[in-house]
Enzyme design. Structure first.
Site, PDB file in Angstrom:
ATOM      1  N   TRP A 255       0.867  -1.185   0.000  1.00 41.26           N
ATOM      2  CA  TRP A 255       0.000   0.000   0.000  1.00 41.26           C
ATOM      3  C   TRP A 255       0.903   1.234   0.000  1.00 41.26           C
ATOM      4  O   TRP A 255       1.818   1.321   0.843  1.00 41.26           O
ATOM      5  CB  TRP A 255      -0.880  -0.059   1.259  1.00 41.26           C
ATOM      6  CG  TRP A 255      -1.855   1.059   1.384  1.00 41.26           C
ATOM      7  CD1 TRP A 255      -2.709   1.529   0.423  1.00 41.26           C
ATOM      8  CD2 TRP A 255      -2.106   1.836   2.558  1.00 41.26           C
ATOM      9  NE1 TRP A 255      -3.465   2.543   0.931  1.00 41.26           N
ATOM     10  CE2 TRP A 255      -3.122   2.756   2.236  1.00 41.26           C
ATOM     11  CE3 TRP A 255      -1.577   1.835   3.853  1.00 41.26           C
ATOM     12  CZ2 TRP A 255      -3.612   3.673   3.162  1.00 41.26           C
ATOM     13  CZ3 TRP A 255      -2.066   2.740   4.767  1.00 41.26           C
ATOM     14  CH2 TRP A 255      -3.072   3.651   4.432  1.00 41.26           C
TER      15      TRP A 255
ATOM     16  N   ASP B  77      -0.889  -5.408   9.352  1.00 43.87           N
ATOM     17  CA  ASP B  77      -1.868  -4.391   8.975  1.00 43.87           C
ATOM     18  C   ASP B  77      -3.106  -5.121   8.478  1.00 43.87           C
ATOM     19  O   ASP B  77      -3.047  -5.818   7.454  1.00 43.87           O
ATOM     20  CB  ASP B  77      -1.241  -3.523   7.868  1.00 43.87           C
ATOM     21  CG  ASP B  77      -2.200  -2.466   7.347  1.00 43.87           C
ATOM     22  OD1 ASP B  77      -3.331  -2.378   7.847  1.00 43.87           O
ATOM     23  OD2 ASP B  77      -1.796  -1.728   6.423  1.00 43.87           O
TER      24      ASP B  77
ATOM     25  N   ALA C 146      -6.777  -4.292   7.342  1.00 45.95           N
ATOM     26  CA  ALA C 146      -7.707  -3.195   7.058  1.00 45.95           C
ATOM     27  C   ALA C 146      -9.010  -3.679   6.423  1.00 45.95           C
ATOM     28  O   ALA C 146      -9.928  -2.886   6.239  1.00 45.95           O
ATOM     29  CB  ALA C 146      -7.028  -2.170   6.139  1.00 45.95           C
TER      30      ALA C 146
ATOM     31  N   LYS D 214     -13.467   0.106   6.617  1.00 48.06           N
ATOM     32  CA  LYS D 214     -14.028  -0.590   5.449  1.00 48.06           C
ATOM     33  C   LYS D 214     -15.148  -1.531   5.879  1.00 48.06           C
ATOM     34  O   LYS D 214     -16.218  -1.518   5.288  1.00 48.06           O
ATOM     35  CB  LYS D 214     -12.963  -1.414   4.728  1.00 48.06           C
ATOM     36  CG  LYS D 214     -11.556  -0.943   4.898  1.00 48.06           C
ATOM     37  CD  LYS D 214     -11.237   0.258   4.081  1.00 48.06           C
ATOM     38  CE  LYS D 214      -9.875   0.801   4.463  1.00 48.06           C
ATOM     39  NZ  LYS D 214      -9.347   1.711   3.490  1.00 48.06           N
TER      40      LYS D 214
END
Ligand SMILES: Cc1ncc(COP(=O)(O)O)c(C=O)c1O
Length: 407
Positions: free
Chosen positions: A145, A226, A228, A261
């Protein structure tokens, strides 16, 4: 070099005093720039697969119905907006524990706090590492990312790349990844995506996670995971497989979680940071540093989104409704993936991946041509959001990219 980010210059007494007018322009974030380009395009059939938000079959990013309900309840019952403190909404972080940590939820060596989105949690994680071990190198997959490197640079940790994905073939470069992680020293950091890898969609299999966890634990690395998009891939538990396996094997683990999200509250900035050390006392000490950093950076996180998530997770009926709406988002992502994959054998890899993103084997020129000729907007790298378009746009999209791949 920009004076505001060059530490050595700040301490040089002979350096010419900088003025704001001397600042040099900063390169624009390409994904933010893409949003402006899409907005400026007046063609009615434009397709925006650049921005990373979930869109439904008609191309909207609606507020979840259960979120609307929670916000109404919040509005009706909240009696004060007095400060909550740097930990934010403590019950929110508590309610997330079983969802993310599974059988580790009760481990008192793991502590967490609410953060402004996943970004806030990532920043805290790297701040904590920089405090404990400023010489640590952070092993970052290529590609990753695009906001990871700037966050790591901001705390002045060194970045080492590990190969992650072979774009043309749609496969993970697993042996190269493992070889790179084997070269890391104890105390170095392995940055990993928990699920729904952004930008590639290529997730580690369970066996690959086992191997990564083995190397991380044998080499004495600190994993920073991470996560997400939990719930956008295979399911809430399945998507947390790597996080939980890492917690099984390692004493020191950091997890940066975003709820922006899976609760569809992007702009409300809802996230959570978790850290595990070898003992409760050491975790308490680490959390002291975390609170200190949070206080310096944002003092306390925004309340609204986390308060609404708290209401949803604390109420069995609302929680059940959230799971249904989350499932609908996941099902759409996976259905669109299958539709794209079926359009051409060269796109079959899209159907084997997870989450909102995938990367097309297109050159930057081909991506720019798609923008100009077809009003199809994706990142220069060929990353596209599989649910960026409504159902009615999928055939036009696949036809255009097949033509681009044919060259
Ligand atoms: C891989 C990854 N990590 C973290 C984030 C940050 O999420 P948030 O918007 O909650 O800060 C994103 C958002 O796009 C992401 O894709």
């Amino acid at each position: 070099m920009n004076r505001l980010i060059a530490p050595a210059m700040l301490t040089q007494t002979h350096a010419k005093a900088g003025r704001l007018a001397d600042l040099e322009p900063v390169a624009e974030d390409s994904l933010i720039g893409l949003i402006a380009l899409v907005n400026a395009d007046s063609r009615p059939d434009k397709i925006d697969v650049g921005v990373g938000v979930f869109r439904d079959g008609v191309g909207n990013t609606p507020i979840l119905k259960v979120m609307k309900e929670a916000e109404l309840r919040l509005n009706a019952t909240q009696v004060t907006k007095a400060y909550l403190g740097s930990a934010g909404d403590k019950r929110f972080a508590e309610l997330l524990r079983p969802i993310l940590l599974g059988h580790h939820a009760g481990d008192d060596r793991i502590a967490g706090l609410q953060t402004p989105g996943g970004c806030g949690a990532l920043r805290l994680g790297f701040e904590l590492i920089a405090k404990a071990n400023p010489g640590a190198r952070v092993f970052v997959g290529t590609p990753t990312w695009p906001n990871h490197p700037p966050i790591i640079n901001a705390v002045r940790l060194r970045i080492e790349e590990y190969p992650y994905y072979e774009r043309g073939q749609g496969v993970i470069r697993f042996e190269d990844m493992i070889a790179a992680l084997q070269s890391a020293e104890p105390g170095d950091v392995a940055l990993l995506h928990g699920c729904c890898h952004n930008p590639t969609g290529a997730d580690l299999s369970e066996d690959q996670w086992r191997e990564v966890v083995r190397v991380v634990s044998e080499r004495g690395l600190t994993p920073l995971i991470d996560i997400a998009y939990q719930g956008f891939g295979r399911g809430l538990d399945e998507d947390a497989f790597g996080v939980r396996l890492m917690l099984d094997a390692c004493d020191e683990v950091i997890v940066a979680q975003s709820c922006d999200k899976n609760f569809s509250v992007y702009r409300d900035r809802v996230g959570c940071f978790f850290v595990k050390t070898g003992s409760k006392t050491k975790t308490d000490t680490a959390m002291g540093h975390v609170f200190h950093r949070a206080r310096e950076m944002w003092s306390m996180p925004p309340d609204h989104g986390a308060a609404a998530v708290h209401i949803i997770l604390d109420d069995p009926e609302l929680r059940a409704r959230w799971l249904v709406e989350l499932r609908a988002m996941r099902d759409r992502i996976n259905a669109v993936r299958q539709r794209i994959a079926a359009a051409d054998p060269r796109l079959a890899f899209v159907g084997r991946q997870f989450g909102m993103f995938s990367m097309l084997p297109l050159s930057k020129q081909q991506v720019l041509k798609l923008r100009e000729d077809e009003a199809i907007y994706m990142a220069d790298s060929g990353r596209f959001n599989v649910v960026g378009m409504g159902d009615g746009q999928i055939d036009r999209f696949t036809a255009a990219i097949i033509e681009a791949m044919d060259g």
